[in-house]
Design an enzyme around this catalytic site. Structure first.
Site, PDB file in Angstrom:
ATOM      1  N   ASP A  27      -6.336   3.323  -3.024  1.00 21.43           N
ATOM      2  CA  ASP A  27      -6.513   3.119  -1.582  1.00 21.43           C
ATOM      3  C   ASP A  27      -7.969   3.299  -1.189  1.00 21.43           C
ATOM      4  OD1 ASP A  27      -6.225   5.833  -2.296  1.00 21.43           O
ATOM      5  OD2 ASP A  27      -5.574   6.407  -0.286  1.00 21.43           O
ATOM      6  N   GLY A  76      -8.841   6.891  -6.421  1.00 22.91           N
ATOM      7  CA  GLY A  76      -7.604   6.435  -5.795  1.00 22.91           C
ATOM      8  C   GLY A  76      -7.699   4.972  -5.394  1.00 22.91           C
ATOM      9  N   THR A 103      -1.844  11.515   4.115  1.00 19.94           N
ATOM     10  CA  THR A 103      -1.360  12.809   3.652  1.00 19.94           C
ATOM     11  C   THR A 103      -2.541  13.745   3.421  1.00 19.94           C
ATOM     12  OG1 THR A 103       0.504  11.696   2.606  1.00 19.94           O
ATOM     13  CG2 THR A 103       0.055  13.963   1.923  1.00 19.94           C
ATOM     14  N   ASN A 155       4.148   7.427   2.994  1.00 18.21           N
ATOM     15  CA  ASN A 155       4.722   6.141   3.410  1.00 18.21           C
ATOM     16  C   ASN A 155       4.164   4.993   2.579  1.00 18.21           C
ATOM     17  OD1 ASN A 155       6.360   7.024   5.690  1.00 18.21           O
ATOM     18  ND2 ASN A 155       4.432   7.442   6.737  1.00 18.21           N
ATOM     19  N   ASP A 207       0.860  -1.189   0.000  1.00 18.07           N
ATOM     20  CA  ASP A 207       0.000   0.000   0.000  1.00 18.07           C
ATOM     21  C   ASP A 207       0.892   1.234   0.000  1.00 18.07           C
ATOM     22  OD1 ASP A 207      -1.982   1.918   0.348  1.00 18.07           O
ATOM     23  OD2 ASP A 207      -2.055   1.616   2.525  1.00 18.07           O
TER      24      ASP A 207
END
Length: 259
Positions: free
Chosen positions: A109, A107, A132, A11, A6
């Site tokens: 995610d 997105g 973020t 990160n 991921d």
């Protein structure tokens, strides 16, 4: 074993699923310049520390930072002899297609969060993902992602404040004892903390009004527990929501003969 990757803007999380549970989660800063060889040295070292056998037989990638995908693909191809699934690409099938405006790219995610939230909590769900950006992902009754909200993330807001007003110091994100700060640090902490409490309350309230029926609110991301200190903002906190969704998407593609 399934390797779930991921990649966020800040990160990247590597997680290994052994068929019944996640054995471990490891985090590294996202950097598109990092090579496949560097990833492998780092990952294999951590696996050796945990005394796992390196027998990866599946890989799936979610990347909100597209420039890292090439080297992650090379990692899977070169070291595990695998062709990874990449969420958001046409070849990666979704259990339920998102229902958004034509041409909209969701997105990966957010897609993984929707799949995971539906699996664990059913439909009519909002996922608040503290990254973020702070994302609010709305999941319909049938598990489809149907849109949401993108707000600046907590740390991004702090960084922007510092950059725009150089005299203001960097501060830790924490719950202040009082709303009214009596020094500069306390004032900033209060503004960030209570500002985001108000943002979460306000946006989830308006989503409930638009949806016109009960909504469950699920939080994920490292800062989620910080904003769940007795305010009844969330019905649950899931620290592994995104990688759980990646695992489900991989299983679905495998069932469909696509992995």
């Amino acid at each position: 074993m399934l390797l779930c990757i991921d990649t966020g803007n800040t990160n990247t999380v590597f997680s290994i699923w052994d068929g019944s549970k996640f054995l471990s989660h490891w985090r590294i800063s996202t950097d598109h310049r990092r090579t496949a060889d560097e990833y492998y040295v780092w990952l294999s070292t951590l696996i050796a520390v945990r005394k796992f056998e390196l027998q990866i037989d599946g890989c799936i990638i979610s990347a909100t930072a597209p420039r890292v995908v090439f080297n992650l693909r090379v990692l899977c191809n070169r070291y595990f002899d695998l062709r990874p699934l990449v969420v958001g690409k046409p070849e990666c099938l979704m259990p339920v297609a998102p229902r958004v405006d034509p041409g909209t790219k969701v997105g990966p995610d957010r897609l993984a969060n929707a799949v995971a939230a539906f699996d664990r909590h059913g439909g009519n769900t909002v996922v608040v993902d503290f990254g973020t950006a702070t994302n609010f992902d709305v999941v319909d009754v049938d598990g489809a992602y149907v849109g949401g909200v993108i707000a600046p993330g907590v740390n991004l807001s702090l960084e922007a404040l510092h950059m725009a007003a150089a005299a203001l110091p960097h501060v830790d994100v924490t719950m202040p004892e009082r709303v009214i700060g009596t020094n500069t640090v306390a004032c900033i902490q209060s503004g960030i903390y209570w500002g985001y409490i108000g943002l979460i309350e306000g946006i989830t309230r308006r989503i409930r009004q638009e949806r016109d029926h009960g909504i469950k609110v699920i939080a994920t991301g490292g800062l989620a527990p910080l904003f769940d200190q007795g305010f009844d903002l969330f019905d649950a906190i899931e620290d592994d929501l995104t990688v759980h969704g990646l695992r489900l998407i991989h299983d679905y593609n495998k069932e469909m003969g696509n992995g």
